[in-house]
Design a protein around this motif. Structure first.
Motif, short mmCIF file in Angstrom:
data_model
loop_
_atom_site.label_atom_id
_atom_site.label_comp_id
_atom_site.label_asym_id
_atom_site.label_seq_id
_atom_site.Cartn_x
_atom_site.Cartn_y
_atom_site.Cartn_z
N LEU A 113 0.82 -1.20 0.00
CA LEU A 113 0.00 0.00 0.00
C LEU A 113 0.86 1.26 0.00
CD1 LEU A 113 -2.90 1.18 0.29
CD2 LEU A 113 -2.59 1.04 2.76
N LEU A 114 1.89 1.29 0.85
CA LEU A 114 2.77 2.45 0.91
C LEU A 114 3.48 2.69 -0.42
CD1 LEU A 114 4.83 2.67 4.24
CD2 LEU A 114 3.43 4.44 3.16
N ALA A 115 3.93 1.62 -1.06
CA ALA A 115 4.60 1.75 -2.35
C ALA A 115 3.65 2.31 -3.40
CB ALA A 115 5.17 0.40 -2.80
N GLN A 116 2.39 1.87 -3.37
CA GLN A 116 1.41 2.35 -4.34
C GLN A 116 1.03 3.81 -4.08
OE1 GLN A 116 -1.80 -0.43 -3.89
NE2 GLN A 116 -0.61 -2.15 -4.69
N LEU A 117 0.83 4.18 -2.82
CA LEU A 117 0.42 5.54 -2.49
C LEU A 117 1.50 6.57 -2.80
CD1 LEU A 117 -1.36 5.01 0.96
CD2 LEU A 117 -2.46 5.66 -1.18
N THR A 118 2.75 6.22 -2.54
CA THR A 118 3.84 7.20 -2.67
C THR A 118 4.64 7.05 -3.96
OG1 THR A 118 5.43 5.76 -1.53
CG2 THR A 118 4.11 7.24 -0.16
N ARG A 119 4.50 5.91 -4.63
CA ARG A 119 5.28 5.59 -5.83
C ARG A 119 6.78 5.65 -5.51
NH1 ARG A 119 3.68 8.86 -10.86
NH2 ARG A 119 4.43 7.00 -11.96
N GLN A 120 7.12 5.20 -4.30
CA GLN A 120 8.51 5.10 -3.86
C GLN A 120 8.77 3.67 -3.38
OE1 GLN A 120 10.11 7.71 -4.57
NE2 GLN A 120 8.79 9.49 -4.30
N VAL A 121 9.96 3.44 -2.87
CA VAL A 121 10.28 2.16 -2.23
C VAL A 121 9.74 2.20 -0.81
CG1 VAL A 121 12.09 0.56 -1.55
CG2 VAL A 121 12.39 1.96 -3.60
N ALA A 122 8.94 1.22 -0.45
CA ALA A 122 8.36 1.17 0.90
C ALA A 122 9.08 0.12 1.73
CB ALA A 122 6.87 0.87 0.83
N VAL A 123 9.29 0.43 3.00
CA VAL A 123 9.95 -0.49 3.94
C VAL A 123 9.12 -0.53 5.22
CG1 VAL A 123 12.08 -1.08 5.15
CG2 VAL A 123 12.19 0.24 3.03
N VAL A 124 8.78 -1.74 5.66
CA VAL A 124 8.03 -1.90 6.91
C VAL A 124 8.76 -2.91 7.79
CG1 VAL A 124 5.85 -2.60 7.97
CG2 VAL A 124 5.83 -1.37 5.79
N GLN A 125 9.07 -2.50 9.00
CA GLN A 125 9.69 -3.38 9.98
C GLN A 125 8.60 -4.13 10.73
OE1 GLN A 125 11.52 -1.29 13.19
NE2 GLN A 125 12.59 -3.06 14.01
N TYR A 126 8.78 -5.42 10.91
CA TYR A 126 7.86 -6.18 11.76
C TYR A 126 7.98 -5.67 13.20
CZ TYR A 126 6.68 -9.88 8.41
OH TYR A 126 6.18 -10.57 7.34
N PRO A 127 6.91 -5.76 13.99
CA PRO A 127 7.02 -5.36 15.40
C PRO A 127 8.23 -6.00 16.06
CG PRO A 127 4.74 -5.84 14.87
CD PRO A 127 5.55 -6.23 13.66
N SER A 128 9.03 -5.19 16.69
CA SER A 128 10.29 -5.66 17.27
C SER A 128 10.02 -6.64 18.41
CB SER A 128 11.08 -4.47 17.80
OG SER A 128 12.21 -4.90 18.51
N LEU A 129 10.76 -7.75 18.41
CA LEU A 129 10.63 -8.71 19.51
C LEU A 129 11.00 -8.08 20.85
CD1 LEU A 129 11.99 -12.07 18.02
CD2 LEU A 129 9.67 -11.58 18.78
N SER A 130 11.96 -7.16 20.81
CA SER A 130 12.40 -6.55 22.07
C SER A 130 11.30 -5.69 22.69
CB SER A 130 13.65 -5.70 21.84
OG SER A 130 13.37 -4.63 20.96
N GLY A 308 9.18 0.51 12.96
CA GLY A 308 9.14 1.66 12.07
C GLY A 308 8.70 1.28 10.67
N LEU A 309 8.23 2.27 9.94
CA LEU A 309 7.94 2.08 8.53
C LEU A 309 8.27 3.38 7.80
CD1 LEU A 309 5.10 3.74 7.83
CD2 LEU A 309 4.05 1.75 8.89
N GLY A 310 8.44 3.29 6.50
CA GLY A 310 8.76 4.51 5.76
C GLY A 310 8.95 4.24 4.30
N VAL A 311 9.36 5.28 3.60
CA VAL A 311 9.63 5.15 2.17
C VAL A 311 10.97 5.78 1.84
CG1 VAL A 311 7.18 5.14 1.55
CG2 VAL A 311 8.44 7.29 1.54
N LEU A 312 11.56 5.30 0.77
CA LEU A 312 12.83 5.82 0.26
C LEU A 312 12.65 6.13 -1.21
CD1 LEU A 312 16.39 4.49 0.85
CD2 LEU A 312 15.52 4.56 -1.50
#
Length: 340
Positions: A113-130, A308-312
């Protein structure tokens, strides 16, 4: 308007035009497209000052101007108005994420969804175990002396490990182990597991102690001391829309994207879901990504950031639209986890 304000408006116009056209911007086109209230000659003077101060640059002789990293930073910090998602877009995000079956599905849907909305590279981190707490730990017999350990966290992560025990375990022993370790760990964060397990070893039935020692060693080593942080990536092909955004070669950027530890450093160091981080060009700590910008934010429940999540993308980015999309998606993922 005051001189400084007008100059900032000229910079805003240059950034917006360059992002939309990918062409250097001249004073005449600024005068034609924007209601700046001054002549092209005055705009040229303002552009000369902006260039002298390092906010814009002239890529070629007789060409217009383009923003520099410093110009984009000033635009983001002082000029950009975050573009809100429309009601239709917000409904589409919620509907898309509400259809998720489990955590893997919600992360996969989020990154696409993030990649489609922004037309960028999207990165999503899974919830951290820590930052996750134990919801349940299941033990499944594979053989008489081999168990599959299934750990389920309150963030929906499911981790599995096969454990070999020095001696065969009866059904009753497996049941007792399951009950004992769940009573000690359920509701506790994984970072607190060592203390809880130490206390459990001290009070457990001596007959179970050897098996519990083996089990706890695997749990501590694989899930606490060396937690595996996972990422999902989508939209890499979006970088190829304009190779002009990457002088020389796009290859170093693509190679950097293959290094998950690099990406974790860029988007995973979050303190709260409300903290937005924007790294522009040379502000990126990774040299191969200094032709890019990264917009990232934490997501989680309430004030607790789980990951975290974001786009590049290239520095020539629609910052208002990208920031709005990243924030909106992070909010919906946080709401999903809060209801999980």
């Amino acid at each position: 308007m005051p001189y400084e304000d007008r100059r900032l408006e000229v910079l805003r116009a240059i950034v917006e035009d360059y992002v939309s056209t990918n062409e250097p911007v001249g004073s005449k086109s600024l005068a034609d497209r924007h209601q700046l209230g001054v002549s092209p000659a005055t705009i040229r003077n303002d552009m000369a000052v902006l260039e002298e101060e390092g906010y814009i640059a002239q890529p070629h002789t007789s060409a217009g101007r383009i923003p520099t990293d410093k110009g984009y930073r000033l635009f983001v910090d002082r000029l950009a108005t975050i573009k809100p998602m429309s009601a239709a877009e917000r409904r589409a995000i919620q509907t898309f994420l509400d259809g998720a079956l489990d955590l893997d599905d919600v992360v996969g849907r989020t990154v696409r969804l993030l990649a489609q909305l922004t037309r960028q590279v999207a990165v999503v981190q899974y919830p951290s175990l820590s930052r996750s707490a134990v919801r349940h730990l299941e033990l499944v017999s594979l053989t008489a002396s081999r168990l599959l350990v299934v750990l389920i966290t309150d963030t929906g992560r499911v981790e599995q490990r096969a454990v070999e025990f020095p001696a065969a375990l009866s059904i009753e022993s497996v049941s007792s182990l399951r009950e004992a370790i769940n009573s000690a760990l359920v509701g506790h964060y994984l970072v607190d597991a060592p203390v809880e397990i130490e206390g459990l070893l001290a009070r457990v039935d001596p007959q179970l102690r050897p098996a519990l020692t083996t089990l706890s060693a695997v749990l501590l080593e694989t899930l606490v001391e060396r937690p595996e942080e996972r990422l999902a990536l989508a939209g890499t092909a979006n970088l190829t829309r304009s190779t002009m955004d990457f002088p020389g070669s796009i290859r170093p950027v693509l190679e950097a994207l293959e290094e998950h530890m690099v990406l974790l450093k860029l988007i995973g160091e979050v303190e709260s879901p409300s903290t937005l981080r924007i790294r522009i060009g040379d502000e990126n700590p990774v040299e191969d990504l200094r032709t890019t910008s990264v917009v990232s934010v934490g997501y989680g429940r309430g004030s607790t950031a789980l990951a975290g999540l974001g786009v590049l993308g290239p520095t020539r980015m629609d910052y208002p639209g990208t920031i709005g999309a990243v924030r909106a998606v992070a909010r919906y993922v946080g709401e999903y986890l809060a209801g999980a």
